[in-house]
Design a protein around this motif. Structure first.
Motif, PDB file in Angstrom:
ATOM      1  N   LYS A 184      -2.126   2.713   0.893  1.00  0.00           N
ATOM      2  CA  LYS A 184      -3.152   1.744   1.243  1.00  0.00           C
ATOM      3  C   LYS A 184      -2.886   0.444   0.482  1.00  0.00           C
ATOM      4  O   LYS A 184      -2.854   0.431  -0.741  1.00  0.00           O
ATOM      5  CB  LYS A 184      -4.541   2.282   0.901  1.00  0.00           C
ATOM      6  CG  LYS A 184      -4.979   3.449   1.772  1.00  0.00           C
ATOM      7  CD  LYS A 184      -6.407   3.878   1.467  1.00  0.00           C
ATOM      8  CE  LYS A 184      -6.840   5.014   2.383  1.00  0.00           C
ATOM      9  NZ  LYS A 184      -8.243   5.450   2.094  1.00  0.00           N
ATOM     10  N   ALA A 185      -2.695  -0.623   1.234  1.00  0.00           N
ATOM     11  CA  ALA A 185      -2.421  -1.919   0.622  1.00  0.00           C
ATOM     12  C   ALA A 185      -3.732  -2.601   0.250  1.00  0.00           C
ATOM     13  O   ALA A 185      -4.703  -2.579   1.011  1.00  0.00           O
ATOM     14  CB  ALA A 185      -1.626  -2.796   1.580  1.00  0.00           C
ATOM     15  N   VAL A 186      -3.745  -3.216  -0.928  1.00  0.00           N
ATOM     16  CA  VAL A 186      -4.902  -3.992  -1.359  1.00  0.00           C
ATOM     17  C   VAL A 186      -4.782  -5.390  -0.759  1.00  0.00           C
ATOM     18  O   VAL A 186      -3.741  -6.040  -0.943  1.00  0.00           O
ATOM     19  CB  VAL A 186      -4.962  -4.079  -2.901  1.00  0.00           C
ATOM     20  CG1 VAL A 186      -6.161  -4.917  -3.345  1.00  0.00           C
ATOM     21  CG2 VAL A 186      -5.030  -2.685  -3.505  1.00  0.00           C
ATOM     22  N   PRO A 187      -5.797  -5.871  -0.046  1.00  0.00           N
ATOM     23  CA  PRO A 187      -5.713  -7.245   0.476  1.00  0.00           C
ATOM     24  C   PRO A 187      -5.486  -8.239  -0.668  1.00  0.00           C
ATOM     25  O   PRO A 187      -6.039  -8.088  -1.758  1.00  0.00           O
ATOM     26  CB  PRO A 187      -7.088  -7.453   1.128  1.00  0.00           C
ATOM     27  CG  PRO A 187      -7.605  -6.081   1.408  1.00  0.00           C
ATOM     28  CD  PRO A 187      -7.068  -5.207   0.323  1.00  0.00           C
ATOM     29  N   ASN A 188      -4.664  -9.238  -0.412  1.00  0.00           N
ATOM     30  CA  ASN A 188      -4.307 -10.185  -1.475  1.00  0.00           C
ATOM     31  C   ASN A 188      -5.521 -10.884  -2.068  1.00  0.00           C
ATOM     32  O   ASN A 188      -5.544 -11.205  -3.265  1.00  0.00           O
ATOM     33  CB  ASN A 188      -3.299 -11.227  -0.946  1.00  0.00           C
ATOM     34  CG  ASN A 188      -1.872 -10.734  -1.090  1.00  0.00           C
ATOM     35  OD1 ASN A 188      -1.648  -9.557  -1.403  1.00  0.00           O
ATOM     36  ND2 ASN A 188      -0.913 -11.605  -0.850  1.00  0.00           N
ATOM     37  N   TRP A 189      -6.542 -11.105  -1.266  1.00  0.00           N
ATOM     38  CA  TRP A 189      -7.708 -11.809  -1.794  1.00  0.00           C
ATOM     39  C   TRP A 189      -8.459 -10.955  -2.812  1.00  0.00           C
ATOM     40  O   TRP A 189      -9.219 -11.472  -3.637  1.00  0.00           O
ATOM     41  CB  TRP A 189      -8.641 -12.232  -0.662  1.00  0.00           C
ATOM     42  CG  TRP A 189      -9.263 -11.099   0.116  1.00  0.00           C
ATOM     43  CD1 TRP A 189      -8.782 -10.546   1.262  1.00  0.00           C
ATOM     44  CD2 TRP A 189     -10.464 -10.379  -0.208  1.00  0.00           C
ATOM     45  NE1 TRP A 189      -9.609  -9.525   1.694  1.00  0.00           N
ATOM     46  CE2 TRP A 189     -10.657  -9.406   0.811  1.00  0.00           C
ATOM     47  CE3 TRP A 189     -11.409 -10.477  -1.222  1.00  0.00           C
ATOM     48  CZ2 TRP A 189     -11.735  -8.537   0.817  1.00  0.00           C
ATOM     49  CZ3 TRP A 189     -12.487  -9.606  -1.220  1.00  0.00           C
ATOM     50  CH2 TRP A 189     -12.653  -8.647  -0.210  1.00  0.00           C
ATOM     51  N   MET A 190      -8.214  -9.636  -2.790  1.00  0.00           N
ATOM     52  CA  MET A 190      -8.875  -8.746  -3.739  1.00  0.00           C
ATOM     53  C   MET A 190      -8.076  -8.554  -5.024  1.00  0.00           C
ATOM     54  O   MET A 190      -8.594  -8.023  -6.010  1.00  0.00           O
ATOM     55  CB  MET A 190      -9.117  -7.375  -3.099  1.00  0.00           C
ATOM     56  CG  MET A 190     -10.200  -7.353  -2.043  1.00  0.00           C
ATOM     57  SD  MET A 190     -10.478  -5.670  -1.408  1.00  0.00           S
ATOM     58  CE  MET A 190     -11.099  -4.844  -2.879  1.00  0.00           C
ATOM     59  N   LEU A 191      -6.827  -8.978  -5.024  1.00  0.00           N
ATOM     60  CA  LEU A 191      -5.993  -8.765  -6.201  1.00  0.00           C
ATOM     61  C   LEU A 191      -6.428  -9.660  -7.353  1.00  0.00           C
ATOM     62  O   LEU A 191      -6.621 -10.867  -7.174  1.00  0.00           O
ATOM     63  CB  LEU A 191      -4.528  -9.060  -5.884  1.00  0.00           C
ATOM     64  CG  LEU A 191      -3.754  -8.024  -5.069  1.00  0.00           C
ATOM     65  CD1 LEU A 191      -2.350  -8.532  -4.813  1.00  0.00           C
ATOM     66  CD2 LEU A 191      -3.711  -6.680  -5.795  1.00  0.00           C
TER      67      LEU A 191
END
Length: 557
Positions: free
Chosen positions: A105-112
């Motif tokens: 599951k990839a973390v959306p970049n805006w959440m990083l």
């Protein structure tokens, strides 16, 4: 013969005098040397600087991920691009994956959080960056001596550090001099900077002698295991940076991975396991091999070719685990002190910056006519630097993640994404890594699959491509305080964890004719990762410097 008796018979040792002696030719040591010579040029004065490097050449023992923040190198050498620094691949994309056994599951970049964003950073071979720093240092007049490990600290009558001595060459396994015997040399200095990297052999001695760790948290570590691969050009994306957490580790074991695309159709793939793990059956090396079989990772590597292999301990304690940095006559710099920012998985910029700060303090002291006192300006300027601010924001990362993947991820996300690390609380490490193993009887055995020789490999074939070599007729540099402990304690209580936490097949338990066990130490396989010195549950293993030039020879790592 003992080292002292060898000196009595063959001595006295020759000596050389310098203003500053630097132990370790990594990013910290070379940056300190460069800064000292830059300051001398600015002032129109001379300053004598030498660097001792235990590897066969500068960069031979350097291994890191690595995604490099250029902030410090810009400060040290503003025209680094014009001078050909090997920072050629700028990060083009960040991905962070949470892995299950078959899914990702990839973390959306805006959440990083910002610590996982690498815009403006570079994917590099830190070994090659270090070789380049060595060239810059020599061009400024720094004397660099590769293949000469600092084996002994020298002290003045008043207890201050006087310098270091290199190890004797040509001593046989029996401790007796061979026909190639050569006595070590003493290097005396007004100040000596210790830049040995994680778990420095001499740094440990200094910490004990001057009680540098009094009042600070225990230092904690990870082991980083890395391979360099050539992959199918169709799968190669220069500048792609992938980090992951989760499988194959259990959620209560700290660790994670990296996969970095550099140039020339190559990728750096690696795995980090925190050395505070509790199950003695866990093998970081085998966990790394399993990780490569995950569909999201296998997709990049299948059809490719493994080029190189290596392993290295990583300091992970952060700000609360930093020791006192200075003592009479010298300082601990870079990872010898533990400046790595584990939240960012970056330490080279911290090594360069602390090298510069220590060099400034030493230069000013020498010009003021001082010597062998404490360089108080070094810790003072560190506390007002951008590096202190960065480490302060990340100060709770490892502590939270040590509480488990899910709670740790939640709290790190809150601290870093919501508060940018500016929270009113500070967490502390309570235990050393070697205290954390549980008895084997309390733990579940882990069955690891056999390597396939294409994607996954065994230790010995891995050590082979690390280009590791030691002169065989020399005393083992992996020493035991008590030779009975490995069998009587480690084997019986912890099922012999030495054979699993070592990534280089140095330690193996074999049966004697009477059926009893004994520990065999294959010191020639050692890649100098220092994991045994850190994780041995009884602290019975002590890593000391082997003969000069021994160990791995990492190309492009």
């Amino acid at each position: 013969m003992t080292p002292t008796s060898l000196i009595e018979q063959y001595g006295p040792r020759e000596s050389m005098e310098y203003d500053v002696v630097i132990v370790g030719g990594g990013p910290a040591g070379l940056s300190a040397a460069i800064r000292l010579k830059q300051r001398a040029q600015e002032k129109g004065v001379e300053i004598g600087v030498c660097v001792l490097e235990k590897g066969s050449e500068v960069g031979a023992h350097i291994l890191s991920g690595a995604v490099m923040d250029p902030r410090a190198i810009i400060e040290l050498i503003p025209d680094w691009k014009e001078k050909g620094a090997p920072l050629n691949v700028e990060v083009s994309e960040d991905r962070f994956l949470f892995l299950s056994e078959t899914g990702a599951k990839a973390v959306p970049n805006w959440m990083l959080p910002d610590n996982f964003k690498n815009h403006g950073n570079y994917v590099v071979s830190l070994a090659n960056v270090t070789r380049w720093l060595g060239q810059q240092a020599e061009a400024l007049g720094v004397e660099i001596f590769p293949g000469f490990p600092a084996a002994e600290i020298l002290y003045n009558d008043d207890g201050s550090v006087k310098g270091v001595a290199t190890g004797n060459m040509g001593v046989g396994k029996d401790g007796e001099p061979t026909e190639n015997f050569q006595l070590g040399m003493e290097l005396h200095a007004k100040y000596t900077l210790f830049c040995e990297g994680a778990r420095g052999h001499l740094g440990r001695q200094l910490s004990d002698r001057y009680k540098l760790r009094d009042g600070v948290d225990p230092q904690v570590y990870g082991i980083g295991i890395k391979e360099l691969w050539e992959i199918d050009p169709a799968k190669h994306k220069p500048g792609l940076v992938i980090h992951s957490a989760g499988w194959p580790l259990e959620s209560d074991t700290y660790g994670g991975s990296f996969l970095y695309h550099i140039d020339n159709n190559q990728v750096m793939v690696g795995f980090i396991v925190g050395l505070g793990y509790t199950n003695p059956y866990l093998s970081p090396f085998e966990e790394f091999q399993r990780y490569k079989t995950h569909p999201a990772i296998r997709a990049f590597l299948e059809g490719g070719k493994r080029v190189s292999y290596g392993a290295r301990a990583i300091t992970a304690g952060g700000l609360q685990s930093l020791p006192k940095l200075v003592f009479p006559g010298g300082a601990l710099v870079g990872d010898d002190a533990g400046f790595l920012n584990v939240a960012r998985i970056k330490g080279s910029h911290a090594a360069i910056k602390t090298g510069m700060l220590a060099a400034d303090a030493a230069f000013d002291a020498v010009q003021a006519g001082r010597q062998s006192d404490e360089l108080a300006a070094f810790p003072d300027t560190f506390k007002t630097s951008w590096l202190y601010t960065e480490l302060h924001r990340a100060r709770n990362f490892k502590q939270w993640m040590s509480k488990g993947l899910y709670l740790g991820t939640l709290m790190v996300g809150i601290e870093q994404k919501v508060f940018s690390g500016n929270v009113p609380w500070t967490l502390h490490h309570q235990h050393w890594d070697h205290e954390m193993l549980k008895p084997a009887s309390q733990c579940k055995q882990i069955e690891y699959p056999k390597p396939d020789g294409k994607l996954t490999f065994d230790r010995l074939s891995s050590v082979f491509i690390s280009n590791t070599n030691h002169e065989e007729n020399q005393p083992a540099h992996l020493t035991l305080k008590d030779p009975t402990v490995p069998v009587n304690v480690n084997y019986r209580t912890y099922a012999g964890p030495e054979g699993r936490y070592c990534p280089a097949a140095v330690y193996e338990f074999v049966k004697n004719d009477d059926g009893s066990e004994r520990l065999v130490i294959n010191a020639q396989n050692c890649v100098h990762c220092k994991t045994c010195d850190i994780k041995d549950p009884t602290q019975n293993i002590v890593w000391v410097t082997p003969e000069g030039g021994g160990g791995p020879n990492y190309p492009n790592m």
